[in-house]
Design an enzyme around this catalytic site. Structure first.
Site: not given
Lengths: 257, 284, 365
Positions: B31, B240, B243, B265, B271
């Site tokens: 980080g 979606c 899909c 998606c 997808c």
């Protein structure tokens, strides 16, 4: 007799050819309010910045007794320690509130910041604490979500005070806290400050050119001129019965109303 | 002017070494933003030069590279970056998340869970999470060193007092390994949970700002919040349209100017795989 | 039935083809040559070399042609090219006192050794469009005779050295021999910046940005009471110390513009008052850049002299973080890239806030 909270010894500071502080020594005890008075150019603001650790002296030292009893030379503190001290044990009230506040952050955010910096993570509790402090400094509760740029001068100072006191500091530095405010606003603010000092047992170092403010808020006083302490002692004694010519001049120059 | 031959993946070996040193340091201090001497690349600053430099420094001839932008392999900038590596490194490329060894991404984390041995390289515009609260680099450096992050919570407090919610919806700040607070790049907060305890190595490159940071595999990454206003993942009202997925981040597509819209998606690979599976099921 | 959009690759290929076509333009118009750009648009080449940080007129001219005249795009091309070049080492500091001068002016003295030499300058021209330049068949101007142009140059000591002889101006101290020199293309810039890193940053900074900042200091946003001590433009030798030989050899001459500003005098720390300085240097004939750089250099020394900050030109982090036009244009123009995923997140929140706000209003009714 309680041990001193802050001890300044032989403090000197020069800026180019100007000797802003010349060999200054004094002590402050817990719960004691010390006023440093003088005209502009006397060195009083420089002295305040020196003992608050904002600038380093050219000579001399400032020692402070921490909450755990240890006595530390301010110049020996690491940056982390100094900042931690500023956030918990100390407060600094600036003459210009904009310097001591986040002007675009709400009052709640301003007061809550120290709590959040110390790890407080409950929004509701932080907000409640901020609301309590708002009440204590006599700002209407419905201003909690307003930012200080929408506040009047007097309200900004109250907010600045609340922001500083939320962590119950032991020592608060104040630089002309009522400077530039209307007389009636000043009076109410001074009253508030006096009450808080008494309630919380704060030690205060107060810089002012206004002897009336010094009289109202402080126990002891240092009179400065040209970087030197001309006279010191109990406030009432010095203002009622000044011994040195300069102090006499200063006291007699104040218009009696 | 003669055409010059470029080194593998464009950067010279010295530069790659310098960047890898920065990456190692970043992995050692999760980080923490490690400064590095970002090179001028053939694409503009702000268009992924940090991600490209990180990828170029870790890429080997046997790697399989996937590049996505907004979750899709076919957006113009992803196409351009993929073509750059094909030209300068000749590596195999793929759109299949599970097949890739290195995935360079802008603004999304793939929906398909990553595995050990994979590396996710994020393109970062502004690495400093404190930047909009404190524009000075000298000050933010000190704040990170001292762990002084109170001002971040002040921002979240302000959001709640103003909107009733934390108003950060992307680039949501998180604490890494309990120490440094980082900006995960402008991924939607929907993706934040994927950073936590991820089996893959996550690297973050900011070319213009000249910083690299990292999350080693299986590291705790916790989004900032309040106890009584905990971090919430974005939820979508629809599935979606292509899909049927209800667990992926959806893009809104405007289909006509009468207000018609549907949701698909954002992750095109995810997808398409789901669509292929559905077709297979239907065929059986 | 909605079909996901595809074809990004084809779109990019077509865009490149279109660009190439537009770059060439009308096929009946003769193609511009890099030699023409180098010779007749020389000041554009100078700028691209300075901000590209690479002294190569041919590359700069080619970059300008490829960039269709967009100078920042050309600078970007030069920078990217520079990155790929092998580095042999550092040259010796250039002795600008030994320049072969084409132009040399000073505002601080009416006359001085070496004289005031106007050289090729727009300075006293009247800005009237010359329609004679519209066609190419006008007779070519006669080249000025040798004595008038380059001149038998007498010794031309730097004005700042002249003032320094009486100890009236601060001295630029040479660094210790062998002291490391910052290289901002190799190490990330850290604040506060060392003077050498700061000057490097300013040398490759966008001319317009520095011009605006310099102008602001003259209008009160951090005034430094500047005088042009000297501007000199000419050729200087670049020398490199060769280890195998044990001495420095000249590897060529480059054209340079140098500006020394003489600024407000100051005293301090018990020393007597002296004029202070600002320094500007650019490749080719780039006076506006060299002067702006010198003004901003001096403004950025405000803290050194204990001067109050009155304007952004005195703010080191602000100036040095935003001076690079390649970085700046990259980030500004990156806004054209798709951001719809993040926009979607914002939309979702906004819709939610509206719903919540509506719910509160309904509850109140």
């Amino acid at each position: 007799m309680s041990a001193a909270l802050l001890v300044a010894g032989g403090i000197c500071k020069r800026y180019g050819a100007i000797q802003a502080c010349r060999d200054i020594s004094f002590e402050i005890e817990e719960g004691e309010a010390l006023a440093i008075v003088g005209e502009s150019g006397s060195g009083k603001t420089t002295l305040l910045n020196l003992i608050a650790g904002l600038t380093a002296p050219d000579a001399g030292e400032v020692r402070y007794r921490l909450r755990d009893g240890a006595v530390r030379d301010l110049s020996s503190l690491s940056e982390a320690e100094r900042r931690a001290l500023m956030r918990t044990d100390w407060g600094f009230v600036h003459q210009d509130a904009a310097r001591g506040l986040r002007m675009n952050v709400s009052a709640g955010g301003n007061i809550g910041e120290r709590l959040m910096a110390l790890g407080d993570r409950h929004y509701g509790r932080i907000r409640a604490a901020a609301a309590r402090w708002l009440e204590r400094v006599e700002i209407p509760a419905d201003r909690l979500d307003d930012a200080p740029w929408t506040y009047s001068g007097g309200m900004r100072q109250r907010l600045q005070i609340a922001r500083n006191l939320v962590t119950s500091p032991r020592l608060v530095f104040m630089d002309e806290p009522t400077g530039g405010l209307d007389v009636s606003v000043q009076a109410r603010l001074l009253d508030l400050i006096r009450g808080l000092i008494a309630e919380m047992g704060l030690a205060v170092v107060l810089v002012t050119h206004d002897l009336a403010v010094a009289r109202l808020l402080s126990n002891r006083i240092l009179v400065m001129k040209g970087g030197e302490v001309i006279e010191s002692g109990l406030t009432d004694r010095v203002l009622d019965d000044p011994q040195t010519p300069y102090a006499q001049l200063l006291v007699s120059s104040v218009l009696a109303v | 002017m003669t055409t010059r031959a470029y080194n593998f993946a464009y950067l010279d070996e010295q530069t790659k070494r310098m960047i890898r040193r920065a990456i190692l340091k970043a992995i050692a201090i999760p980080g923490y933003q490690v400064p590095f001497a970002s090179r001028e690349m053939p694409m503009p600053y702000g268009w992924g030069t940090g991600g490209v430099q990180v990828t170029a420094s870790i890429l080997g001839p046997d790697d399989v590279l996937k590049v996505i932008d907004q979750g899709a392999d076919d957006t113009t900038n992803a196409v351009s970056i993929r073509a750059f590596f094909v030209r300068t490194a000749g590596v195999r490329t793929t759109t299949d998340t599970s097949e890739a060894t290195i995935i360079q991404t802008r603004h999304r984390v793939p929906e398909t869970p990553l595995s050990e041995g994979q590396i996710l390289v994020y393109q970062v515009p502004i690495p400093e999470p404190l930047r909009y609260l404190e524009p000075r680099e000298t000050e933010t450096r000190t704040m990170h060193a001292l762990g002084e992050y109170g001002v971040m919570h002040v921002k979240l407090y302000e959001d709640i007092s103003r909107h009733g919610h934390i108003a950060t919806t992307y680039a949501y700040p998180a604490r890494v390994a309990g120490r440094y607070i980082m900006d995960p790049s402008p991924i939607p907060k929907f993706d934040n949970p994927k950073l936590d305890d991820c089996p893959a190595l996550q690297l973050f490159g900011a070319g213009r700002e000249k910083r690299i940071y990292a999350i080693p595999p299986h590291t705790r990454v916790v989004p900032l919040d309040f106890e009584d206003h905990p971090f919430e993942r974005t939820k979508f009202d629809s599935a979606c349209a292509l899909c049927g997925a209800t667990d992926s981040y959806l893009d809104e597509v405007v289909t006509d100017d009468a207000g018609g819209r549907l949701f698909v998606c954002s992750d095109t690979d995810y997808c398409e795989k789901r669509q292929a599976a559905k077709r297979k099921d239907a065929a059986e | 039935m909605y079909v996901a959009v595809k074809g990004g690759e084809r779109a990019i290929r077509n865009a490149h083809a279109l660009l190439a076509d537009r770059r060439r333009g009308n096929r009946d118009t003769p193609e511009v040559t890099t030699a023409q750009i180098d010779e007749q648009l020389a000041l554009a080449v100078d700028r691209v070399m300075s901000e590209g940080s690479l002294y190569d007129r041919g590359i700069a001219a080619l970059a300008i042609k490829q960039a269709r005249g967009d100078l920042i795009e050309a600078i970007f091309l030069v920078r990217a090219y520079r990155t790929t070049l092998p580095r042999f080492g550092f040259a010796e500091p250039i002795d600008t006192a030994a320049m072969t001068l084409s132009r040399r002016v000073s505002a601080t003295y009416k006359d001085l050794p070496g004289g005031q030499v106007l050289g090729p300058t727009f300075d006293y021209s009247h800005r009237l469009i010359d329609f004679g330049l519209e066609t190419e068949d006008a007779p070519a101007p006669t080249a000025p005779t040798a004595t008038a142009a380059s001149g038998a140059q007498g010794p031309s000591p730097r004005v700042t050295d002249l003032i320094a002889r009486d100890d009236l101006i601060e001295r630029e101290l040479a660094p210790k021999p062998g002291a490391p020199v910052s290289d901002i293309t190799r190490d990330a810039l850290a604040f506060p910046a060392a003077r050498d890193a700061r000057l490097q940053n300013l040398a490759r900074a966008d001319e317009g940005f520095l011009l605006g900042l310099a102008y602001s200091t003259q209008r009160g946003y951090g005034r430094t009471h500047p005088f042009v001590g000297e501007i000199r433009f000419g050729e200087a030798a670049v020398e490199m110390f060769i280890d195998d030989l044990g001495f420095a050899v000249s590897i060529g001459d480059i054209a340079l513009t140098e500006c020394q500003m003489v600024n407000q005098f100051t005293d301090g720390d018990g020393r007597p008052a002296r004029f202070t300085r600002g320094y500007g240097l650019a490749f080719g004939q780039s006076e506006r850049k060299a002067m702006s750089m010198a003004l901003v250099d001096r403004a950025l020394r405000a803290d050194e002299f204990g001067e109050e900050h009155k304007g952004p030109a005195q703010d080191e982090e602000f100036v040095l973080s935003h001076s690079d036009n390649v970085q700046a244009t990259g980030f500004v123009e990156h806004l054209k890239l798709p951001h719809y995923v993040d926009f979607q997140a914002e939309l979702a929140l906004l819709r939610q806030l509206r719903r919540d706000g509506g719910a509160v209003a309904e509850a109140a009714e």
